[in-house]
Scaffold this active site. Structure first.
Site, PDB file in Angstrom:
ATOM      1  N   LYS A 196      22.453 -53.709  23.803  1.00 13.74           N
ATOM      2  CA  LYS A 196      22.711 -52.318  23.430  1.00 13.74           C
ATOM      3  C   LYS A 196      21.386 -51.614  23.180  1.00 13.74           C
ATOM      4  O   LYS A 196      20.604 -52.034  22.321  1.00 13.74           O
ATOM      5  CB  LYS A 196      23.587 -52.263  22.173  1.00 13.74           C
ATOM      6  CG  LYS A 196      23.841 -50.833  21.709  1.00 13.74           C
ATOM      7  CD  LYS A 196      24.884 -50.767  20.618  1.00 13.74           C
ATOM      8  CE  LYS A 196      25.071 -49.340  20.146  1.00 13.74           C
ATOM      9  NZ  LYS A 196      26.107 -49.231  19.116  1.00 13.74           N
ATOM     10  N   ARG A 206      28.447 -39.720  18.164  1.00 13.85           N
ATOM     11  CA  ARG A 206      28.100 -39.525  16.750  1.00 13.85           C
ATOM     12  C   ARG A 206      28.693 -38.222  16.228  1.00 13.85           C
ATOM     13  O   ARG A 206      28.998 -38.101  15.046  1.00 13.85           O
ATOM     14  CB  ARG A 206      26.580 -39.605  16.575  1.00 13.85           C
ATOM     15  CG  ARG A 206      26.064 -41.016  16.871  1.00 13.85           C
ATOM     16  CD  ARG A 206      24.545 -41.130  16.816  1.00 13.85           C
ATOM     17  NE  ARG A 206      24.094 -42.442  17.307  1.00 13.85           N
ATOM     18  CZ  ARG A 206      22.822 -42.744  17.550  1.00 13.85           C
ATOM     19  NH1 ARG A 206      21.874 -41.835  17.359  1.00 13.85           N
ATOM     20  NH2 ARG A 206      22.494 -43.944  17.988  1.00 13.85           N
ATOM     21  N   LYS A 223      17.761 -45.447  15.685  1.00  7.90           N
ATOM     22  CA  LYS A 223      18.184 -46.834  15.475  1.00  7.90           C
ATOM     23  C   LYS A 223      17.267 -47.821  16.201  1.00  7.90           C
ATOM     24  O   LYS A 223      17.677 -48.916  16.578  1.00  7.90           O
ATOM     25  CB  LYS A 223      19.648 -46.987  15.917  1.00  7.90           C
ATOM     26  CG  LYS A 223      20.610 -46.068  15.148  1.00  7.90           C
ATOM     27  CD  LYS A 223      22.070 -46.362  15.442  1.00  7.90           C
ATOM     28  CE  LYS A 223      23.003 -45.521  14.586  1.00  7.90           C
ATOM     29  NZ  LYS A 223      24.438 -45.789  14.844  1.00  7.90           N
ATOM     30  N   GLU A 239      18.584 -61.475  24.407  1.00  9.47           N
ATOM     31  CA  GLU A 239      19.616 -61.074  23.439  1.00  9.47           C
ATOM     32  C   GLU A 239      20.975 -61.667  23.823  1.00  9.47           C
ATOM     33  O   GLU A 239      21.709 -62.174  22.982  1.00  9.47           O
ATOM     34  CB  GLU A 239      19.753 -59.544  23.415  1.00  9.47           C
ATOM     35  CG  GLU A 239      18.692 -58.825  22.598  1.00  9.47           C
ATOM     36  CD  GLU A 239      18.975 -58.916  21.104  1.00  9.47           C
ATOM     37  OE1 GLU A 239      19.981 -59.531  20.707  1.00  9.47           O
ATOM     38  OE2 GLU A 239      18.163 -58.374  20.331  1.00  9.47           O
ATOM     39  N   LYS A 254      25.169 -51.601  27.320  1.00  7.23           N
ATOM     40  CA  LYS A 254      25.465 -50.244  26.871  1.00  7.23           C
ATOM     41  C   LYS A 254      24.180 -49.464  26.701  1.00  7.23           C
ATOM     42  O   LYS A 254      23.258 -50.000  26.108  1.00  7.23           O
ATOM     43  CB  LYS A 254      26.202 -50.340  25.540  1.00  7.23           C
ATOM     44  CG  LYS A 254      26.560 -49.017  24.939  1.00  7.23           C
ATOM     45  CD  LYS A 254      27.304 -49.243  23.650  1.00  7.23           C
ATOM     46  CE  LYS A 254      27.561 -47.901  23.005  1.00  7.23           C
ATOM     47  NZ  LYS A 254      28.036 -48.045  21.668  1.00  7.23           N
ATOM     48  N   SER A 280      29.533 -41.933  25.645  1.00  2.00           N
ATOM     49  CA  SER A 280      29.937 -40.537  25.446  1.00  2.00           C
ATOM     50  C   SER A 280      29.048 -39.545  26.195  1.00  2.00           C
ATOM     51  O   SER A 280      29.542 -38.575  26.763  1.00  2.00           O
ATOM     52  CB  SER A 280      29.935 -40.228  23.943  1.00  2.00           C
ATOM     53  OG  SER A 280      28.665 -40.513  23.375  1.00  2.00           O
ATOM     54  N   TYR A 319      35.770 -43.444  28.702  1.00  2.00           N
ATOM     55  CA  TYR A 319      36.601 -42.308  28.271  1.00  2.00           C
ATOM     56  C   TYR A 319      37.346 -41.707  29.454  1.00  2.00           C
ATOM     57  O   TYR A 319      38.201 -40.851  29.283  1.00  2.00           O
ATOM     58  CB  TYR A 319      35.714 -41.260  27.593  1.00  2.00           C
ATOM     59  CG  TYR A 319      34.927 -41.836  26.437  1.00  2.00           C
ATOM     60  CD1 TYR A 319      35.558 -42.136  25.235  1.00  2.00           C
ATOM     61  CD2 TYR A 319      33.564 -42.134  26.557  1.00  2.00           C
ATOM     62  CE1 TYR A 319      34.859 -42.707  24.174  1.00  2.00           C
ATOM     63  CE2 TYR A 319      32.851 -42.690  25.504  1.00  2.00           C
ATOM     64  CZ  TYR A 319      33.505 -42.973  24.330  1.00  2.00           C
ATOM     65  OH  TYR A 319      32.805 -43.548  23.285  1.00  2.00           O
TER      66      TYR A 319
END
Ligand code: PBG
Length: 329
Positions: A196, A206, A223, A239, A254, A280, A319
């Site tokens: 990610k 968000r 982040k 990872e 992602k 999104s 979505y």
């Protein structure tokens, strides 16, 4: 001599094209993200995600039935937590009667076979909008993973089939797996957001959950100390390998469209199912350009989604899931 092979033969018309098509999309490919809010009879459109909504639990029931009737059989749940329930440690996340726990039960109640996955991270519950506990100018790793394990058990108790940790703390998959085993949830799966990236494409999400990081002294308003640097490729393999070793059943890349190389890398390297999240911001870009009449909505939606299959994705969180299935059925 004229070429013996004319590649255009296989493109002469739609019949031959469909006969030799290498990848297709079906309802089985999709994981449908759902945003849930408190209240009754609430169906709020998210400003930066046209035609995507937050549902209260009563309307969630209807939505879940619609999805099932379209052949969409897996959902990924996110909750918008009221501000007065947020704190640094995210303790509302453990409330057995919290919004997520009720949402899981609601889905299972109206549609017992629906596969329910839940987002596991602190940000919707955090007064600071971070995925972990904040202490002395840092996002604390090990205390956070211990908390995420409790949160996962709470989701499993409510009936979740899979937990989906999206926080990017180190060691969380092992901590969660051990907690689930200890509590007897041996059949509860883990879909790890293993690769990610710290991405600006999460902006509209968000907004949807009102979960953006806030201004804090000594802590950057992003982040980047836990999500990955978007310049990196080998790191995604590292990872993901660790998450598989720690017990992840499904791994994930992602965002999606800007990271197709990573999807292919994971697919080539590992033998567990690979998911991709068309996030999104990807949705918002296509909607916005289509609204302006600059792109053909349906064609671009299909092309960008099929690209995930071509890149090697086994599962697509999107979505657009409902729109695509309506379009191709
Ligand atoms: C939270 C989480 C995020 C998304 C899924 N889970 C946002 C973030 O990491 O800030 C993004 C989804 C999207 O943009 O569609 N841990």
């Amino acid at each position: 001599m004229f070429p013996l092979r004319r590649n255009r033969r296989l493109r002469t018309n739609e019949v031959i094209r469909s006969l030799v098509r290498e990848n297709t999309i079906t309802p089985n490919d999709f994981l449908v993200p759902l945003f849930i809010v408190e209240g009754k009879d609430v169906k709020e459109e998210i400003a930066s995600m046209p035609n995507y909504f937050r549902f209260s639990l009563d309307l969630l029931e209807k939505e879940v039935k619609t999805l099932w009737s379209l052949g969409l059989k897996s959902v990924l749940l996110f909750v918008k937590v009221p501000d007065n329930l947020k704190d640094n440690a995210g303790k509302e996340a453990l409330n057995p009667n919290g919004l997520m726990q009720r949402a899981i039960k609601t889905v299972k109640n109206v549609c017992p076979e629906m596969l329910v996955m839940t987002d596991v991270a602190l940000d919707p519950y955090s007064s600071y909008g971070h995925d972990g506990i904040v202490k002395n100018g840092k996002i604390i790793n090990d205390e956070t993973t211990a908390f995420l394990a409790e949160m996962s058990v709470s989701h499993a108790q409510a009936g979740a089939n899979f937990v989906a940790p999206s926080d990017m703390m180190d060691g969380r998959i092992l901590t969660i797996r051990e907690a689930l085993e200890d509590e007897g949830f041996t059949d509860t799966g883990i879909m790890s957001y293993s690769a990610k990236y710290a991405s600006a494409f999460y902006g509209p999400f968000r907004d949807a959950l009102d979960s953006a990081p806030v201004d804090l002294v000594n802590i950057p308003k992003d982040k980047k100390t836990y999500q990955m640097d978007f310049a990196n490729r080998h790191e995604a393999l590292r990872e993901t390998e660790m998450d598989i070793d720690e017990g992840a059943d499904i791994v994930m890349v992602k965002p999606g469209m800007a990271y197709l190389d990573i999807v292919r890398d994971l697919k080539n390297e590992f033998d567990v199912p690979v998911a991709v999240y068309q996030v999104s911001g990807e949705y918002a870009m296509i909607k916005a350009a289509a609204e302006k009449g600059w792109l053909n909505h349906d064609q671009v939606m299909l092309e960008s989604t099929l690209a995930f299959k071509r890149a090697g994705a086994d599962i697509i969180a999107s979505y657009f899931a409902k729109d695509i299935i309506k379009l191709i059925s």
